[in-house]
Design an enzyme around this catalytic site. Structure first.
Site, PDB file in Angstrom:
ATOM      1  N   ASP A  18      21.091   2.399 -34.875  1.00 12.51           N
ATOM      2  CA  ASP A  18      20.248   2.173 -33.645  1.00 12.51           C
ATOM      3  C   ASP A  18      21.100   1.416 -32.413  1.00 12.51           C
ATOM      4  OD1 ASP A  18      18.288   2.651 -35.376  1.00 12.51           O
ATOM      5  OD2 ASP A  18      17.162   0.948 -35.278  1.00 12.51           O
TER       6      ASP A  18
ATOM      7  N   LYS B 240      13.750   7.416 -36.538  1.00 15.88           N
ATOM      8  CA  LYS B 240      13.143   6.653 -37.445  1.00 15.88           C
ATOM      9  C   LYS B 240      11.964   5.787 -36.874  1.00 15.88           C
ATOM     10  CE  LYS B 240      16.489   2.806 -37.894  1.00 15.88           C
ATOM     11  NZ  LYS B 240      15.839   1.840 -37.549  1.00 15.88           N
TER      12      LYS B 240
ATOM     13  N   CYS C 181      17.012  -4.022 -38.657  1.00 18.70           N
ATOM     14  CA  CYS C 181      17.315  -2.718 -39.181  1.00 18.70           C
ATOM     15  C   CYS C 181      18.548  -2.236 -40.039  1.00 18.70           C
ATOM     16  CB  CYS C 181      17.476  -1.652 -38.323  1.00 18.70           C
ATOM     17  SG  CYS C 181      15.852  -1.730 -37.142  1.00 18.70           S
TER      18      CYS C 181
HETATM   19  C1  C5J Z   1      16.534  -2.971 -34.842  1.00 21.28           C
HETATM   20  C2  C5J Z   1      14.665  -4.316 -34.115  1.00 21.28           C
HETATM   21  N1  C5J Z   1      16.905  -1.831 -34.861  1.00 21.28           N
HETATM   22  N2  C5J Z   1      15.273  -5.504 -34.276  1.00 21.28           N
HETATM   23  N3  C5J Z   1      15.121  -3.135 -34.361  1.00 21.28           N
HETATM   24  O1  C5J Z   1      17.197  -3.939 -35.620  1.00 21.28           O
HETATM   25  O2  C5J Z   1      13.616  -4.276 -33.896  1.00 21.28           O
END
Ligand code: C5J
Length: 229
Positions: free
Chosen positions: A29, A134, A167
């Site tokens: 991400d 995702k 994540c």
């Molecule tokens: C991730 C989030 N990528 N913090 N998402 O960690 O909402």
């Protein structure tokens, strides 16, 4: 480098041994929505500049990984434009005035195809690198990641990206339950909260590596025989 020859990285709680050809770099991400102003991360009230120190170490690692001919997989958190894969619970969580799907400065927040949903230019995927879209926090939930890893003979994952306690941790736990050995790199994962960065990593490596191992980019670059700069 013969990618079938095993390598060993200094790590906690003990050395992480891997065969490069069977180990993928999984970058979680690294999207504009989390690392740039005006996206999902800022919408949740976070200081997005806190994540930006992860960019350079990830860029160096990615360059080295590609140079060695090893496998790279990227993930992006986000939803279909019609939001049919967005649970109501996730949409309303936080009671924010701006929500997932609303228009922001980088397009609709956390929606696939919008500028904010894309990966930051510094780490942009090459055409032959799979990108896993995702809808959840974990990269295995409602995706074909496990199938792709199995078909490619991957047994171990070097995990980087954001955020450490959300994540990254969720994905490491999902991977662990599916039989993968995960190595998280502390300078390549980031959190909006320093205490969660520390605890997120401690939770992975505690109890003899209950979810996996922790090291840093310099140590893995050294194992790959490449410089840290
Ligand atoms: C991730 C989030 N990528 N913090 N998402 O960690 O909402």
């Amino acid at each position: 480098m013969n990618t079938s020859d095993p390598l060993s990285v200094r790590a906690e709680p003990y050395a992480y041994d891997f065969v490069p050809a069977r180990c993928a770099l999984l970058i979680i991400d690294m999207q504009r929505d989390f690392l740039e102003a005006g996206g999902f991360g800022e919408m949740l009230g976070n200081d997005v500049s806190r994540l930006r120190s992860t960019i350079d170490p990830n860029r160096r690692l990615l360059t080295a990984w590609r140079k060695a001919g090893l496998q790279v997989i990227h993930t992006r958190e986000g939803h279909r434009p019609d939001l049919t894969d967005l649970p109501r619970a996730k949409k309303i969580r936080g009671r924010s005035t701006m929500r997932i799907g609303d228009a922001g400065p980088m397009g609709r927040i956390l929606v696939r195809g919008e500028p904010g949903h894309d990966i930051i230019p510094e780490l942009y995927p090459l055409p032959d690198e799979p990108v896993i879209d995702k809808p959840g926090k974990g990269a295995f939930f409602a995706t074909d990641l496990h199938a792709i890893l199995q078909y490619r003979g991957i047994e171990k994952l070097v995990v980087t990206g954001v955020t450490t306690e959300v994540c990254v941790n969720t994905t490491v736990r999902e991977a662990n339950d599916r039989g993968y050995d995960c190595l998280a790199l502390e300078d390549c994962v980031g959190s909006y909260f320093p205490e969660f960065q520390e605890m997120g990593l401690r939770m992975i490596k505690a109890q003899g590596g209950i979810f996996g191992w922790v090291s840093d980019s310099a140590r893995i670059l050294a194992a790959l025989g490449q410089d840290a700069d």
